[in-house]
Design a protein around this motif. Structure first.
Motif, PDB file in Angstrom:
ATOM      1  N   ILE A  38       0.846  -1.187   0.000  1.00  8.31           N
ATOM      2  CA  ILE A  38       0.000   0.000   0.000  1.00  8.31           C
ATOM      3  C   ILE A  38       0.887   1.245   0.000  1.00  8.31           C
ATOM      4  CG2 ILE A  38      -1.869   1.183   1.225  1.00  8.31           C
ATOM      5  CD1 ILE A  38      -2.126  -1.599   2.789  1.00  8.31           C
ATOM      6  N   CYS A  39       0.538   2.222  -0.799  1.00  8.35           N
ATOM      7  CA  CYS A  39       1.349   3.432  -0.909  1.00  8.35           C
ATOM      8  C   CYS A  39       0.508   4.674  -0.614  1.00  8.35           C
ATOM      9  CB  CYS A  39       1.951   3.548  -2.303  1.00  8.35           C
ATOM     10  SG  CYS A  39       3.019   2.160  -2.757  1.00  8.35           S
ATOM     11  N   ILE A  40       1.201   5.686  -0.112  1.00  6.57           N
ATOM     12  CA  ILE A  40       0.568   6.961   0.217  1.00  6.57           C
ATOM     13  C   ILE A  40       1.159   8.034  -0.690  1.00  6.57           C
ATOM     14  CG2 ILE A  40       0.056   8.620   2.032  1.00  6.57           C
ATOM     15  CD1 ILE A  40      -1.082   5.800   2.529  1.00  6.57           C
ATOM     16  N   GLY A  41       0.310   8.758  -1.398  1.00  2.36           N
ATOM     17  CA  GLY A  41       0.762   9.767  -2.343  1.00  2.36           C
ATOM     18  C   GLY A  41       0.718  11.168  -1.751  1.00  2.36           C
ATOM     19  N   LEU A  42       1.603  12.030  -2.228  1.00  2.00           N
ATOM     20  CA  LEU A  42       1.627  13.452  -1.854  1.00  2.00           C
ATOM     21  C   LEU A  42       1.658  13.640  -0.340  1.00  2.00           C
ATOM     22  CD1 LEU A  42      -0.974  14.762  -4.464  1.00  2.00           C
ATOM     23  CD2 LEU A  42       1.521  14.839  -4.643  1.00  2.00           C
ATOM     24  N   ASN A  43       2.465  12.811   0.351  1.00  2.00           N
ATOM     25  CA  ASN A  43       2.477  12.840   1.807  1.00  2.00           C
ATOM     26  C   ASN A  43       3.630  13.658   2.379  1.00  2.00           C
ATOM     27  OD1 ASN A  43       1.352  12.164   4.315  1.00  2.00           O
ATOM     28  ND2 ASN A  43       2.772  10.446   4.576  1.00  2.00           N
ATOM     29  N   TYR A  44       4.359  14.378   1.518  1.00  2.00           N
ATOM     30  CA  TYR A  44       5.396  15.303   1.980  1.00  2.00           C
ATOM     31  C   TYR A  44       5.041  16.678   1.439  1.00  2.00           C
ATOM     32  CZ  TYR A  44       8.487  11.673   3.778  1.00  2.00           C
ATOM     33  OH  TYR A  44       9.027  10.649   4.522  1.00  2.00           O
ATOM     34  N   SER A  45       4.945  17.645   2.319  1.00  4.12           N
ATOM     35  CA  SER A  45       4.484  18.971   1.904  1.00  4.12           C
ATOM     36  C   SER A  45       5.388  19.566   0.834  1.00  4.12           C
ATOM     37  CB  SER A  45       4.415  19.902   3.114  1.00  4.12           C
ATOM     38  OG  SER A  45       5.663  19.938   3.798  1.00  4.12           O
ATOM     39  N   ASP A  46       6.703  19.364   0.938  1.00  7.70           N
ATOM     40  CA  ASP A  46       7.620  19.949  -0.037  1.00  7.70           C
ATOM     41  C   ASP A  46       7.576  19.210  -1.373  1.00  7.70           C
ATOM     42  OD1 ASP A  46       8.703  17.836   1.395  1.00  7.70           O
ATOM     43  OD2 ASP A  46      10.504  18.898   2.034  1.00  7.70           O
ATOM     44  N   HIS A  47       7.260  17.915  -1.359  1.00  9.93           N
ATOM     45  CA  HIS A  47       7.097  17.179  -2.620  1.00  9.93           C
ATOM     46  C   HIS A  47       5.801  17.605  -3.319  1.00  9.93           C
ATOM     47  CE1 HIS A  47       6.792  14.080  -5.616  1.00  9.93           C
ATOM     48  NE2 HIS A  47       5.756  13.509  -5.030  1.00  9.93           N
ATOM     49  N   ALA A  48       4.730  17.774  -2.550  1.00 11.25           N
ATOM     50  CA  ALA A  48       3.476  18.235  -3.159  1.00 11.25           C
ATOM     51  C   ALA A  48       3.692  19.576  -3.852  1.00 11.25           C
ATOM     52  CB  ALA A  48       2.387  18.339  -2.093  1.00 11.25           C
ATOM     53  N   ALA A  49       4.454  20.462  -3.207  1.00  7.51           N
ATOM     54  CA  ALA A  49       4.703  21.784  -3.788  1.00  7.51           C
ATOM     55  C   ALA A  49       5.469  21.689  -5.094  1.00  7.51           C
ATOM     56  CB  ALA A  49       5.468  22.646  -2.791  1.00  7.51           C
ATOM     57  N   GLU A  50       6.471  20.782  -5.172  1.00 11.42           N
ATOM     58  CA  GLU A  50       7.267  20.703  -6.401  1.00 11.42           C
ATOM     59  C   GLU A  50       6.465  20.149  -7.577  1.00 11.42           C
ATOM     60  OE1 GLU A  50      10.642  18.111  -6.630  1.00 11.42           O
ATOM     61  OE2 GLU A  50       9.556  16.369  -5.842  1.00 11.42           O
ATOM     62  N   THR A  51       5.417  19.370  -7.291  1.00  6.70           N
ATOM     63  CA  THR A  51       4.589  18.822  -8.367  1.00  6.70           C
ATOM     64  C   THR A  51       3.403  19.715  -8.693  1.00  6.70           C
ATOM     65  OG1 THR A  51       3.218  17.530  -6.826  1.00  6.70           O
ATOM     66  CG2 THR A  51       5.200  16.463  -7.712  1.00  6.70           C
ATOM     67  N   GLY A  52       3.266  20.834  -7.962  1.00  8.76           N
ATOM     68  CA  GLY A  52       2.159  21.744  -8.202  1.00  8.76           C
ATOM     69  C   GLY A  52       0.849  21.281  -7.608  1.00  8.76           C
ATOM     70  N   ALA A  53       0.904  20.308  -6.693  1.00  9.60           N
ATOM     71  CA  ALA A  53      -0.314  19.779  -6.083  1.00  9.60           C
ATOM     72  C   ALA A  53      -0.474  20.317  -4.671  1.00  9.60           C
ATOM     73  CB  ALA A  53      -0.271  18.249  -6.058  1.00  9.60           C
ATOM     74  N   GLU A  54      -1.710  20.339  -4.208  1.00  4.25           N
ATOM     75  CA  GLU A  54      -1.974  20.717  -2.828  1.00  4.25           C
ATOM     76  C   GLU A  54      -1.900  19.487  -1.944  1.00  4.25           C
ATOM     77  OE1 GLU A  54      -5.685  22.720  -2.503  1.00  4.25           O
ATOM     78  OE2 GLU A  54      -5.115  24.372  -3.845  1.00  4.25           O
ATOM     79  N   VAL A  55      -1.544  19.704  -0.682  1.00  5.51           N
ATOM     80  CA  VAL A  55      -1.580  18.603   0.279  1.00  5.51           C
ATOM     81  C   VAL A  55      -3.030  18.143   0.414  1.00  5.51           C
ATOM     82  CG1 VAL A  55      -1.205  17.960   2.677  1.00  5.51           C
ATOM     83  CG2 VAL A  55       0.454  19.422   1.508  1.00  5.51           C
ATOM     84  N   PRO A  56      -3.302  16.871   0.210  1.00 13.46           N
ATOM     85  CA  PRO A  56      -4.691  16.407   0.217  1.00 13.46           C
ATOM     86  C   PRO A  56      -5.303  16.443   1.618  1.00 13.46           C
ATOM     87  CG  PRO A  56      -3.180  14.550   0.042  1.00 13.46           C
ATOM     88  CD  PRO A  56      -2.343  15.792  -0.081  1.00 13.46           C
ATOM     89  N   PRO A  57      -6.626  16.655   1.712  1.00 10.76           N
ATOM     90  CA  PRO A  57      -7.288  16.714   3.025  1.00 10.76           C
ATOM     91  C   PRO A  57      -7.325  15.364   3.733  1.00 10.76           C
ATOM     92  CG  PRO A  57      -8.901  16.832   1.265  1.00 10.76           C
ATOM     93  CD  PRO A  57      -7.564  16.933   0.613  1.00 10.76           C
ATOM     94  N   GLU A  58      -7.182  14.273   2.991  1.00  8.69           N
ATOM     95  CA  GLU A  58      -7.016  12.932   3.543  1.00  8.69           C
ATOM     96  C   GLU A  58      -5.921  12.242   2.735  1.00  8.69           C
ATOM     97  OE1 GLU A  58     -10.355  10.399   4.293  1.00  8.69           O
ATOM     98  OE2 GLU A  58     -11.718  12.094   4.601  1.00  8.69           O
ATOM     99  N   PRO A  59      -5.293  11.208   3.296  1.00  7.11           N
ATOM    100  CA  PRO A  59      -4.230  10.539   2.551  1.00  7.11           C
ATOM    101  C   PRO A  59      -4.694   9.999   1.196  1.00  7.11           C
ATOM    102  CG  PRO A  59      -4.196   9.859   4.848  1.00  7.11           C
ATOM    103  CD  PRO A  59      -5.440  10.684   4.662  1.00  7.11           C
ATOM    104  N   VAL A  60      -3.837  10.173   0.192  1.00  8.04           N
ATOM    105  CA  VAL A  60      -4.047   9.550  -1.117  1.00  8.04           C
ATOM    106  C   VAL A  60      -3.500   8.128  -1.020  1.00  8.04           C
ATOM    107  CG1 VAL A  60      -3.370   9.578  -3.550  1.00  8.04           C
ATOM    108  CG2 VAL A  60      -3.894  11.720  -2.370  1.00  8.04           C
ATOM    109  N   VAL A  61      -4.342   7.150  -1.313  1.00  9.01           N
ATOM    110  CA  VAL A  61      -3.967   5.743  -1.169  1.00  9.01           C
ATOM    111  C   VAL A  61      -3.983   5.081  -2.539  1.00  9.01           C
ATOM    112  CG1 VAL A  61      -4.554   3.545  -0.071  1.00  9.01           C
ATOM    113  CG2 VAL A  61      -4.982   5.705   1.136  1.00  9.01           C
ATOM    114  N   PHE A  62      -2.905   4.366  -2.861  1.00  4.63           N
ATOM    115  CA  PHE A  62      -2.873   3.555  -4.083  1.00  4.63           C
ATOM    116  C   PHE A  62      -2.071   2.297  -3.798  1.00  4.63           C
ATOM    117  CE2 PHE A  62       0.725   6.461  -4.283  1.00  4.63           C
ATOM    118  CZ  PHE A  62       1.777   5.664  -4.707  1.00  4.63           C
ATOM    119  N   ASN A  63      -2.002   1.411  -4.775  1.00  2.00           N
ATOM    120  CA  ASN A  63      -1.345   0.127  -4.587  1.00  2.00           C
ATOM    121  C   ASN A  63      -0.185  -0.069  -5.553  1.00  2.00           C
ATOM    122  OD1 ASN A  63      -3.211  -1.229  -2.623  1.00  2.00           O
ATOM    123  ND2 ASN A  63      -4.672  -0.811  -4.262  1.00  2.00           N
ATOM    124  N   LYS A  64       0.801  -0.798  -5.102  1.00  2.00           N
ATOM    125  CA  LYS A  64       1.763  -1.422  -6.001  1.00  2.00           C
ATOM    126  C   LYS A  64       1.455  -2.909  -5.964  1.00  2.00           C
ATOM    127  CE  LYS A  64       6.116   0.432  -6.180  1.00  2.00           C
ATOM    128  NZ  LYS A  64       6.146   1.586  -7.091  1.00  2.00           N
TER     129      LYS A  64
END
Length: 287
Positions: A74-100
């Motif tokens: 299980i993976c969590i996306g956009l979970n570092y504030s500085d990484h979200a900023a570099e991709t132009g995304a906002e920190v999500p209001p709940e964790p983004v969950v995806f799978n490998k």
């Protein structure tokens, strides 16, 4: 303890790293390092062993993924504030969950294969959390009791497949070899604060990622509790908790992996991975 798996692909044996950096064979005591052996009782039994009395393993032996028989990755996306900023995304209001997919899992130093048709294969150093006790609707205050330990994860990602091909992120995250785990699983007693660990990644000697788990938005107790609301976490499941800035997609202009390159990455106290990047072979392996 630093626990690990060693040997040929598909035939790994369990081991541990002793205080002198020597790999010791645990196969006389457990059949493999998987969920059944990651509970507190089992880990306590292994901790009582005298490493000096265990067989020594040659230093050049291949290391396999540090956890066997992983049920969920299980993976969590956009979970570092500085990484979200570099991709132009906002920190999500709940964790983004995806799978490998578990077929993506490989050893920490195995080759990473660029998929056929890929133009945007990228890197992400991450802190992995390995579940040691079944978790279902657990409270945040008790969540760490369900963690066996931590490991390094390279969340290799194909950005076109992930972001430009419709649907969920999963198709760009779960390609074969996109989930190196290890070199070892470090038990929680050796990691006093998993939210204060330096982490880094280099490609051909150039350091792209140089961050810290301090900038993690949703921390480990919350993530374990949160995920346990939507699924039962089983011993041996792996949670990859997100990446700091410096991914290839965030460079100006973007930089992506090419065959022949080498990645080196690590998390403080959890070891280092080294992967050669190779093109997908022209002829698929026989089933």
């Amino acid at each position: 303890m630093k626990l690990l798996r060693f040997g040929p692909k598909g035939h790994e044996k369990p081991g541990l790293l002793d205080a002198d950096g020597v790999i010791r064979d645990l196969s006389a005591h457990i059949d493999d390092l998987h969920g059944h052996h990651l509970g507190q009782g089992s880990l306590a039994e292994l901790a009582r062993l005298d490493p000096a009395r265990l067989p020594e393993v040659p230093a050049d032996t291949r290391l396999g993924p540090c956890v066997g028989r992983v049920g969920k990755f299980i993976c969590i996306g956009l979970n570092y504030s500085d990484h979200a900023a570099e991709t132009g995304a906002e920190v999500p209001p709940e964790p983004v969950v995806f799978n490998k997919w578990t077929s993506a899992i490989c050893g920490p130093n195995d080759d990473v294969i660029i998929p056929r048709g890929s133009q945007k294969t990228d890197w992400e150093v991450e802190l992995g959390v390995v579940i040691g006790k079944r978790a279902r609707y657990v409270e945040e205050a008790n969540a760490i009791e369900h963690v066996a330990g931590y490991c390094v994860v390279n969340d290799v990602s194909e950005r076109e497949f992930q972001l430009e091909r419709s649907g969920t992120w999963d198709k760009g995250k779960g390609c074969d070899t996109f989930g190196p785990l290890g070199p070892w699983l470090v038990t929680t007693d050796e990691v006093p604060d998993p939210h204060d660990l330096a982490m880094w990644l280099e490609v051909d000697g150039h350091r792209y990622q140089d961050g810290s788990t301090r900038t993690m938005v949703y921390r480990i107790p919350f993530l374990v509790s949160y995920l346990s609301r939507f699924m039962t976490l089983e011993p041996g499941d792996v949670i990859s908790t997100g990446t700091p800035p410096g991914v290839g997609m965030g460079q100006k202009p973007p930089v992506y992996l090419k065959s022949g390159q080498q990645m080196r990455l690590g998390v403080e106290g959890l070891g280092t991975q080294t992967q050669h990047v190779v093109a997908d072979p022209a002829t698929p392996p026989e089933a």
